[in-house]
Design an enzyme around this catalytic site. Structure first.
Site, PDB file in Angstrom:
ATOM      1  N   TRP A   1      40.187  45.013  55.052  1.00  0.00           N
ATOM      2  CA  TRP A   1      39.931  46.378  54.209  1.00  0.00           C
ATOM      3  C   TRP A   1      40.854  47.256  54.890  1.00  0.00           C
ATOM      4  O   TRP A   1      41.372  48.075  53.974  1.00  0.00           O
ATOM      5  CB  TRP A   1      38.567  46.738  54.500  1.00  0.00           C
ATOM      6  CG  TRP A   1      37.506  45.957  53.740  1.00  0.00           C
ATOM      7  CD1 TRP A   1      36.719  45.100  54.127  1.00  0.00           C
ATOM      8  CD2 TRP A   1      37.467  45.892  52.331  1.00  0.00           C
ATOM      9  NE1 TRP A   1      36.171  44.395  52.944  1.00  0.00           N
ATOM     10  CE2 TRP A   1      36.614  44.970  52.058  1.00  0.00           C
ATOM     11  CE3 TRP A   1      38.139  46.804  51.298  1.00  0.00           C
ATOM     12  CZ2 TRP A   1      36.126  44.805  50.362  1.00  0.00           C
ATOM     13  CZ3 TRP A   1      37.909  46.289  49.835  1.00  0.00           C
ATOM     14  CH2 TRP A   1      37.008  45.459  49.492  1.00  0.00           C
TER      15      TRP A   1
ATOM     16  N   ASP B   1      36.978  54.739  57.209  1.00  0.00           N
ATOM     17  CA  ASP B   1      36.185  53.983  56.139  1.00  0.00           C
ATOM     18  C   ASP B   1      35.028  53.187  56.848  1.00  0.00           C
ATOM     19  O   ASP B   1      34.969  52.232  57.404  1.00  0.00           O
ATOM     20  CB  ASP B   1      37.148  52.697  55.606  1.00  0.00           C
ATOM     21  CG  ASP B   1      36.417  51.743  54.456  1.00  0.00           C
ATOM     22  OD1 ASP B   1      35.139  52.104  54.200  1.00  0.00           O
ATOM     23  OD2 ASP B   1      37.078  50.825  53.925  1.00  0.00           O
TER      24      ASP B   1
ATOM     25  N   LYS C   1      26.937  48.425  50.496  1.00  0.00           N
ATOM     26  CA  LYS C   1      26.531  47.739  51.660  1.00  0.00           C
ATOM     27  C   LYS C   1      25.259  48.004  52.431  1.00  0.00           C
ATOM     28  O   LYS C   1      24.108  47.224  52.533  1.00  0.00           O
ATOM     29  CB  LYS C   1      27.639  47.715  52.774  1.00  0.00           C
ATOM     30  CG  LYS C   1      29.028  47.654  52.022  1.00  0.00           C
ATOM     31  CD  LYS C   1      29.409  46.476  51.535  1.00  0.00           C
ATOM     32  CE  LYS C   1      30.476  46.213  50.509  1.00  0.00           C
ATOM     33  NZ  LYS C   1      31.908  46.627  51.192  1.00  0.00           N
TER      34      LYS C   1
HETATM   35  C1  LIG Z   1      33.164  46.776  50.402  1.00  0.00           C
HETATM   36  C2  LIG Z   1      34.155  47.600  50.838  1.00  0.00           C
HETATM   37  C3  LIG Z   1      35.122  48.483  50.265  1.00  0.00           C
HETATM   38  C4  LIG Z   1      35.346  48.369  48.948  1.00  0.00           C
HETATM   39  O1  LIG Z   1      34.263  49.110  48.260  1.00  0.00           O
HETATM   40  P1  LIG Z   1      34.254  49.208  46.805  1.00  0.00           P
HETATM   41  O2  LIG Z   1      33.260  50.024  46.521  1.00  0.00           O
HETATM   42  O3  LIG Z   1      34.279  47.650  46.162  1.00  0.00           O
HETATM   43  O4  LIG Z   1      35.504  49.839  46.541  1.00  0.00           O
HETATM   44  C5  LIG Z   1      36.108  49.139  51.360  1.00  0.00           C
HETATM   45  N1  LIG Z   1      35.927  49.092  52.642  1.00  0.00           N
HETATM   46  C6  LIG Z   1      35.181  48.282  53.256  1.00  0.00           C
HETATM   47  C7  LIG Z   1      35.076  48.433  54.792  1.00  0.00           C
HETATM   48  C8  LIG Z   1      34.136  47.449  52.615  1.00  0.00           C
HETATM   49  O5  LIG Z   1      33.164  46.917  53.168  1.00  0.00           O
END
Ligand SMILES: *Cc1c(COP(=O)(O)O)cnc(C)c1O
Length: 359
Positions: free
Chosen positions: A102, A172, A196
């Site tokens: 990521w 993030d 998540k």
């Molecule tokens: C799932 C995830 C993303 C991407 O999320 P989207 O909503 O599919 O754009 C970005 N960063 C992390 C750490 C993730 O687990």
């Protein structure tokens, strides 16, 4: 079908009570005779849902007054581009830490908007560790420092907030938001997709300090300009109303569980048990250095790869789903977010032991 345990990395498991409440309220929200998904986003009923969504998130995360809480669309991935466009504020460089898949994506997208300085990377360890923040080569002229607090694919998690040495810290937190206590004041901006740990896909939370907004570059669409959305309570256009409602239900559920502090204690217990079972076995192993292991995503491999298929098939036969690891790393991965009950983890551990015994 009988109840199964769903270890998906995202979209991921919901608390069963929340699904039942959504089902009960589907046709008639609180005596209004309407489903939430039919309501005007500017109407009085939905306004209550929207206000409680923000105030519940603020109280669960102790968000200070001088931070805006935005609920946007486009996923965390859209923020990879919209963060630099919103907060570079005339600067030409940004620092990024590369700890996994990521981080790599965030870095790649930011490169279209500024010079990205990768100030630390654990690529040489195949993303099984995190470089000590005292060794990071921070550039004081950079606009901000970005890192990924939990690498969902590699199962690597920061256990503390890194030292940004005065730079604006951006994180993030898509896959560990609300799973552990954090001090928002250490950050300029945090963001997370909801699918998540806080709801269905379709909402992206951005928590950003006031002084960082209002400097977006002209190329930013209004709906991704933090200042515009802040001024309009994230309703510059029609928001994902039903998803806001579902995220709101998850937040109320979390409050009922005792909030972030209480769920963190349970998350630690769940993860410890699973890692212990993996470490004690001769069949399973986890490649991540112990201090950096994720509490949310637990990858593991089988000593004999040829058993992978039968492991997954018998797991499903035992009601344990979505254990296949990400295609980029292979093996298995158990995602054990807030909504995964301890019973699910214990059932998985028992199954793994039984599979090892019989293979
Ligand atoms: C799932 C995830 C993303 C991407 O999320 P989207 O909503 O599919 O754009 C970005 N960063 C992390 C750490 C993730 O687990």
């Amino acid at each position: 079908m009988s109840k199964v345990y769903n270890f998906s990395a995202g979209p991921s498991v919901f608390p069963e009570e929340v699904l039942k409440q959504a089902q009960q309220e589907l046709l008639d929200w609180q005596g209004t005779g309407m489903s939430v998904m039919e309501m005007s986003h500017r109407g009085k009923h939905f306004s209550v849902i929207a206000q409680e969504l923000e105030s519940d998130l603020r109280s669960l995360m102790n968000v200070p007054e001088n931070y805006r809480v935005l609920f946007l669309q486009g996923g965390a991935s859209a923020q990879f581009s919209f963060i630099p466009q919103n907060i570079l504020n005339g600067k030409t460089k940004a620092c990024y830490v590369n700890t996994g898949a990521w981080s790599e994506k965030a870095i790649k997208d930011a490169q279209s908007y500024c010079e990205v300085l990768v100030i630390a990377s654990s690529e040489d360890t195949k993303y099984t560790s995190i470089p000590d923040s005292s060794t990071w080569l921070i550039d004081e002229e950079a606009a901000y420092l970005h890192y990924t607090s939990n690498e969902t694919i590699h199962g690597v998690e920061f256990q503390d907030c890194p030292n940004a040495k005065g730079l604006t810290l951006v994180s993030d937190m898509s896959s560990n938001i609300l799973s552990r206590k954090i001090d928002i004041e250490q950050y300029g901006l945090i963001y997370a997709g909801t699918q998540k740990n806080m709801g269905p896909a379709g909402v992206t939370v951005v928590i950003v300090r006031d002084d960082l907004i209002g400097h977006a570059s002209k190329s930013v669409p209004s709906v991704f300009d933090y200042a515009e959305q802040a001024k309009n309570q994230s309703m510059l256009n029609t928001p994902a109303t039903y998803n806001w409602y579902l995220v709101g239900l998850i937040l109320k559920w979390l409050k009922g569980q005792g909030g972030v502090e209480a769920i963190e204690v349970r998350n630690v217990a769940k993860a410890n048990k699973l890692y212990q079972a993996i470490d004690q076995s001769a069949l399973y192993s986890n490649p991540v250095a112990i201090p950096f292991r994720s509490r949310m995503n637990v990858p593991f491999i089988l000593a004999d790869e040829s058993l992978d298929k039968s492991f997954l098939a018998s797991a499903e036969a035992n009601g344990l789903f979505e254990l296949k690891g990400h295609r980029s790393v292979g093996g298995m991965r158990a995602s054990i977010y807030n909504a995964m009950p301890e019973a699910g983890v214990l059932t998985l551990i028992d199954f793994m032991a039984e599979f090892e015994r019989t293979h």
